[in-house]
Write a protein that holds these residues in place. Structure first.
Motif, PDB file in Angstrom:
ATOM      1  N   ASP A  42       0.833  -1.208   0.000  1.00 60.63           N
ATOM      2  CA  ASP A  42       0.000   0.000   0.000  1.00 60.63           C
ATOM      3  C   ASP A  42       0.868   1.259   0.000  1.00 60.63           C
ATOM      4  O   ASP A  42       0.557   2.238  -0.688  1.00 60.63           O
ATOM      5  CB  ASP A  42      -0.913   0.006   1.230  1.00 60.63           C
ATOM      6  N   ILE A  43       1.936   1.232   0.777  1.00 59.88           N
ATOM      7  CA  ILE A  43       2.838   2.392   0.840  1.00 59.88           C
ATOM      8  C   ILE A  43       3.527   2.607  -0.505  1.00 59.88           C
ATOM      9  O   ILE A  43       3.648   3.740  -0.985  1.00 59.88           O
ATOM     10  CB  ILE A  43       3.884   2.200   1.963  1.00 59.88           C
ATOM     11  N   VAL A  44       3.970   1.517  -1.135  1.00 60.94           N
ATOM     12  CA  VAL A  44       4.616   1.619  -2.441  1.00 60.94           C
ATOM     13  C   VAL A  44       3.651   2.199  -3.468  1.00 60.94           C
ATOM     14  O   VAL A  44       3.995   3.090  -4.254  1.00 60.94           O
ATOM     15  CB  VAL A  44       5.127   0.239  -2.902  1.00 60.94           C
ATOM     16  N   ALA A  45       2.407   1.708  -3.456  1.00 61.41           N
ATOM     17  CA  ALA A  45       1.404   2.200  -4.412  1.00 61.41           C
ATOM     18  C   ALA A  45       1.112   3.675  -4.192  1.00 61.41           C
ATOM     19  O   ALA A  45       0.973   4.448  -5.145  1.00 61.41           O
ATOM     20  CB  ALA A  45       0.122   1.378  -4.278  1.00 61.41           C
ATOM     21  N   GLN A  46       1.045   4.099  -2.928  1.00 64.44           N
ATOM     22  CA  GLN A  46       0.791   5.497  -2.619  1.00 64.44           C
ATOM     23  C   GLN A  46       1.939   6.379  -3.116  1.00 64.44           C
ATOM     24  O   GLN A  46       1.710   7.455  -3.686  1.00 64.44           O
ATOM     25  CB  GLN A  46       0.610   5.674  -1.102  1.00 64.44           C
ATOM     26  N   ARG A  47       3.173   5.924  -2.934  1.00 59.68           N
ATOM     27  CA  ARG A  47       4.320   6.680  -3.430  1.00 59.68           C
ATOM     28  C   ARG A  47       4.284   6.806  -4.948  1.00 59.68           C
ATOM     29  O   ARG A  47       4.605   7.863  -5.508  1.00 59.68           O
ATOM     30  CB  ARG A  47       5.623   5.999  -2.999  1.00 59.68           C
ATOM     31  N   GLN A  48       3.903   5.743  -5.620  1.00 62.50           N
ATOM     32  CA  GLN A  48       3.828   5.781  -7.081  1.00 62.50           C
ATOM     33  C   GLN A  48       2.770   6.773  -7.550  1.00 62.50           C
ATOM     34  O   GLN A  48       2.984   7.508  -8.519  1.00 62.50           O
ATOM     35  CB  GLN A  48       3.541   4.374  -7.613  1.00 62.50           C
ATOM     36  N   ARG A  49       1.648   6.817  -6.843  1.00 64.44           N
ATOM     37  CA  ARG A  49       0.593   7.779  -7.202  1.00 64.44           C
ATOM     38  C   ARG A  49       1.075   9.202  -6.980  1.00 64.44           C
ATOM     39  O   ARG A  49       0.824  10.098  -7.796  1.00 64.44           O
ATOM     40  CB  ARG A  49      -0.670   7.505  -6.375  1.00 64.44           C
ATOM     41  N   GLU A  50       1.764   9.438  -5.868  1.00 63.35           N
ATOM     42  CA  GLU A  50       2.265  10.780  -5.576  1.00 63.35           C
ATOM     43  C   GLU A  50       3.305  11.219  -6.598  1.00 63.35           C
ATOM     44  O   GLU A  50       3.317  12.367  -7.040  1.00 63.35           O
ATOM     45  CB  GLU A  50       2.852  10.812  -4.158  1.00 63.35           C
ATOM     46  N   ASN A  51       4.186  10.303  -6.972  1.00 64.20           N
ATOM     47  CA  ASN A  51       5.208  10.640  -7.978  1.00 64.20           C
ATOM     48  C   ASN A  51       4.576  10.934  -9.330  1.00 64.20           C
ATOM     49  O   ASN A  51       5.004  11.841 -10.055  1.00 64.20           O
ATOM     50  CB  ASN A  51       6.212   9.496  -8.109  1.00 64.20           C
TER      51      ASN A  51
END
Length: 578
Positions: free
Chosen positions: A543-552
């Motif tokens: 979930d954290i990885v996916a959130q970072r990808q969305r933010e980037n």
């Protein structure tokens, strides 16, 4: 009677370290992991000719093998002299043993130069063997390794003080060889010092506030004092045997105007802000420096520590950047219990396993908790000095505690060597300059990356491989804050964030230490039941990885970071102006 022996030319036909290692049948360690091979490929393709290269791999990810293979490849291919530097003699010994296990040609160089064996010296000088040694064997007044072609620096994130000490004159009131000089310099600086502070120093008043006090002689004032300071130290060294400052003083005495002068209640420190390594031939003349680190950072920490202007960074693939080595069960007793019960929690924890590692932030704390353990348990206590050459005694002891001060990295206990780690203290400053910037100036953000690096390194002492696992109990208030505060944890590796979040959620609303610490038994002794909770940590990580990808994606990518931070035309001066 001596006889002639055959001398054949040893042809080297390998195109990569991996190919070379695949033909090595003398080692006792299997081949490379994919992530290790990928890092080596990047080095060969992108950084083989670079002057300065940083190689990043997670704690326990196998960077030692990568460094040794690159060094061995270059030694054999180009007949280059290769030096592999470790932060202390224990790690040099450990790395040497690894090199032997890998079937690589290496010689160990620790202790005084007079103890170096003639066969080892010749083997290094003829580039037939790689040299494994410590940082101090390179950064000293008369290093044996003054002509290396390739220098590899292990645990480079922890090297700043080892390097800067070459250009640091530290005059300690508690050192009998420099005590008189300390008070002579205090008298020279008396017109600048506040009267109350001067009186406390002279009277030997050591309150907690004075212990933390450090100030810098302002640049506008130092020009008045520099000639007097220079004359005072020169006169002192004419008749003194204070060898601890003699060589560093020789290097900086003619460049005092480019140094900072820090004054504390028991020390005076004179040093440039950044070590001028470009003036030190054994370092600057090497063809390549390779800095190996689990936490090199992105704001120029390595560049500042080693005094270089630009470092090419080689990182793991994105997938590995989000993972950790092994698994940690984090315990946060302060989430349910009062911090005044810390000692009770400590004693209960160390009785849970055969061996435990306790990390503290000072020698004072080391003495305090050693006395507590002696009083409350029958455990055998080990200190850093017991690990200078080997750790066999500790590993074989089924009733042992290792209590280490300011050793957030360096001494590792993989697999069953130790399954319990307790963080009782986290050092925020390790030397006077750092103490000045953090406490006096309030520039904690300048060192926040370094502090996170120490935290990550501390957490990784007992998990050194993919399948390794250990309990990590956080009993330090500083470490506790850094581990649970969202503003701090968001900057950490996603899987480490997931481990911390899982541990913190399971620490809330516990009724007693005994009930809470039952989780340890499940984690350590019932791996089948634990597998259910393993899925929770992986899910949080993803979930954290996916959130970072969305933010980037929404921001168009992260901001690039320049490492062209240093101007080597000067002697690295950062002076106060008022």
């Amino acid at each position: 009677m001596a006889k002639f022996r055959r001398v054949r030319n040893s042809a080297f036909s390998y195109s990569s370290p991996q190919e070379m290692y695949a033909d090595n049948k003398t080692g006792s360690v299997d081949g490379l992991y994919d992530r290790q091979s990928s890092i080596i490929d990047k080095y060969m393709d992108e950084a083989y000719q670079e002057k300065d290269v940083a190689i990043e791999l997670p704690t326990g990810g196998g960077k030692t093998l990568i460094g040794l293979l690159i060094g061995e490849f270059r030694r054999r291919k180009n007949s280059e002299k290769v030096v592999y530097c470790c932060i202390n003699n224990l790690l040099a010994n450990q790395t040497y043993q690894h090199a032997i296990q890998y079937g690589l040609n290496a010689k160990l160089f620790v202790g005084p130069k007079s103890d170096y064996q003639p066969l080892s010296i010749d083997a290094y000088r003829s580039a037939e063997y790689m040299a494994i040694t410590s940082y101090s064997a390179l950064f000293n007044s008369n290093p044996f390794f003054n002509d290396a072609d390739i220098i590899l620096f292990d645990d480079a994130h922890s090297a700043e003080e080892l390097i800067s000490s070459n250009w640091t004159v530290q005059i300690d009131e508690e050192d009998s060889s420099t005590r008189d000089l300390y008070y002579q310099l205090i008298e020279i600086l008396k017109p600048w010092l506040p009267r109350e502070t001067y009186n406390k120093i002279i009277m030997g008043y050591r309150s907690s506030s004075m212990r933390d006090w450090v100030d810098i002689v302002p640049g506008t004032k130092s020009s008045e004092y520099l000639p007097l300071i220079q004359k005072c130290i020169n006169r002192f060294l004419e008749t003194s045997s204070a060898s601890s400052i003699r060589y560093a003083w020789k290097l900086i005495c003619n460049n005092l105007d480019a140094c900072n002068i820090y004054v504390a209640d028991s020390s005076i420190c004179i040093r440039p802000y950044i070590p001028p390594t470009f003036t030190f031939s054994p370092f600057s003349s090497a063809k390549q420096h390779i800095y190996m680190s689990a936490t090199p950072g992105c704001s120029g920490e390595l560049e500042r520590s080693f005094g270089v202007s630009k470092i090419a960074h080689i990182n793991t693939e994105d997938g590995w950047n989000s993972r950790t080595m092994g698994r940690r069960l984090f315990l946060f007793p302060f989430a349910s219990f009062d911090s005044k019960d810390k000692d009770e929690a400590l004693i209960k924890l160390i009785n849970k396993t055969e061996r435990s590692l306790i990390l503290v932030d000072s020698r004072r704390s080391e003495r305090k908790y050693s006395n507590l353990v002696k009083e409350k348990t029958n455990k055998n206590i080990y200190h850093a000095s017991d690990f200078e050459r080997e750790k066999t005694s500790f590993v074989k002891d089924k009733n042992a505690i290792a209590i280490l001060a300011n050793r957030m990295d360096g001494i590792d206990f993989p697999d069953s060597e130790c399954r319990m780690e307790i963080v009782l203290g986290l050092s925020t400053e390790t030397h006077i300059q750092e103490q000045f910037f953090v406490n006096t100036v309030g520039a904690r953000p300048l060192y926040s990356e370094r502090l996170r690096s120490r935290l990550v390194q501390a957490f990784g002492r007992c998990t050194r491989s993919q399948n390794d696992y250990s309990v990590v109990c956080v009993l330090s208030e500083k470490a506790n804050y850094l581990s649970v505060s969202p503003s701090e944890t968001k900057k950490l590796n996603p899987e480490l964030q997931a481990e911390l979040k899982f541990g913190h959620e399971n620490a809330i609303d516990q009724d007693s230490f005994d009930d809470y610490f039952c989780l340890i038994d499940i984690f350590l002794n019932d791996r089948q039941e634990w597998a259910i909770f393993e899925e929770d940590i992986i899910g949080i990580r993803d979930d954290i990885v996916a959130q970072r990808q969305r933010e980037n994606a929404s921001s168009g990518g992260g901001m690039g970071t320049s490492h062209d931070l240093l101007d080597q035309a000067c002697f690295y001066e950062v002076k106060a102006t008022s």
